[in-house]
Design a protein around this motif. Sequence first.
Motif, short mmCIF file in Angstrom:
data_model
loop_
_atom_site.label_atom_id
_atom_site.label_comp_id
_atom_site.label_asym_id
_atom_site.label_seq_id
_atom_site.Cartn_x
_atom_site.Cartn_y
_atom_site.Cartn_z
N ASN A 169 0.90 -1.25 0.02
CA ASN A 169 -0.06 -0.21 0.14
C ASN A 169 0.69 1.60 0.33
O ASN A 169 0.22 2.40 -0.27
CB ASN A 169 -0.81 -0.25 0.99
CG ASN A 169 -0.08 0.05 2.79
OD1 ASN A 169 0.82 -0.82 2.76
ND2 ASN A 169 -0.95 0.38 3.47
N ARG A 170 1.87 0.68 0.09
CA ARG A 170 2.92 2.31 0.01
C ARG A 170 4.22 2.55 -1.09
O ARG A 170 4.37 3.22 -1.65
CB ARG A 170 3.28 2.26 1.75
CG ARG A 170 3.38 2.59 2.45
CD ARG A 170 4.03 2.27 3.82
NE ARG A 170 4.45 3.58 3.99
CZ ARG A 170 6.33 3.90 4.41
NH1 ARG A 170 6.36 3.19 5.16
NH2 ARG A 170 7.01 4.38 4.50
N TYR A 171 4.28 1.14 -1.98
CA TYR A 171 5.45 1.12 -3.03
C TYR A 171 4.96 -0.16 -4.05
O TYR A 171 4.32 -0.81 -4.07
CB TYR A 171 6.26 0.36 -2.20
CG TYR A 171 7.01 0.68 -1.09
CD1 TYR A 171 8.24 1.82 -1.26
CD2 TYR A 171 7.38 0.53 0.42
CE1 TYR A 171 9.00 3.00 -0.36
CE2 TYR A 171 7.38 1.22 1.49
CZ TYR A 171 8.70 2.01 1.08
OH TYR A 171 9.89 2.54 1.92
N ASP A 172 5.33 0.32 -4.58
CA ASP A 172 4.73 -0.27 -6.28
C ASP A 172 5.90 -1.02 -6.49
O ASP A 172 6.91 -1.13 -6.42
CB ASP A 172 4.42 0.65 -7.66
CG ASP A 172 4.86 0.45 -8.81
OD1 ASP A 172 3.43 -0.09 -8.86
OD2 ASP A 172 5.76 0.37 -9.25
#
Length: 204
Positions: A169-172
């Motif tokens: 949910n924070r990093y691709d």
Amino acid sequence: MNTTLHDTLLEEALRLFQTKGIADLSIEQIMSALDVSAPTFREMFRGKEDLVMQTMQHDIARQRREHTQLFEQVPTPVGRLLSLLEFGIRDLRKVKAPQYFSDLIQHHPQAWAMGLQHLDDYSYPQIQGLLNDGVVQKQFRGDINIALVSKIIIEMISLVLNEKIFPANRYDVAEVFRSVYLYYVRGLCTEEGIKAAAAYFSRM
């Protein structure tokens, strides 16, 4: 069994899992999304676990076919290695459901273990061979420990997919993959290797 239908269902199932995740989908929802009747589904798959396993097998076979075609088109070791990374980034960008990998790891450990076995039996020797060829052709540095570097490249996949380090949910995940591997591989290259791979570095 209709092989074409079977392959199509596996490809559609993979897209479904990568878009919606796996754990929250019931068999009924899967059959509805695949637009397949219950009798036809049961003819091809013993259940959800078998579907996930066959989907993994099908995708591994697809990767191997693509790699064979790639190696026929790309002659240099550094180009081949970077092309494999490009393929990896492309495949990761297809994953839209942040829970896809955690669903595999937590709920379908056999399928996940198959993927890990593929890395050990196929990817590790493949990378080792490319590094060795690259050293011989002076595209990779001659002082690298080929076996160790091959192991590091494989193990970094676990780092990239570690939810505790890079929560989805924070990093691709595709961008993490790119950031981890691109600069590492660049550091393995000689000046000649960097020149040979300039086009790859500029577009990745």
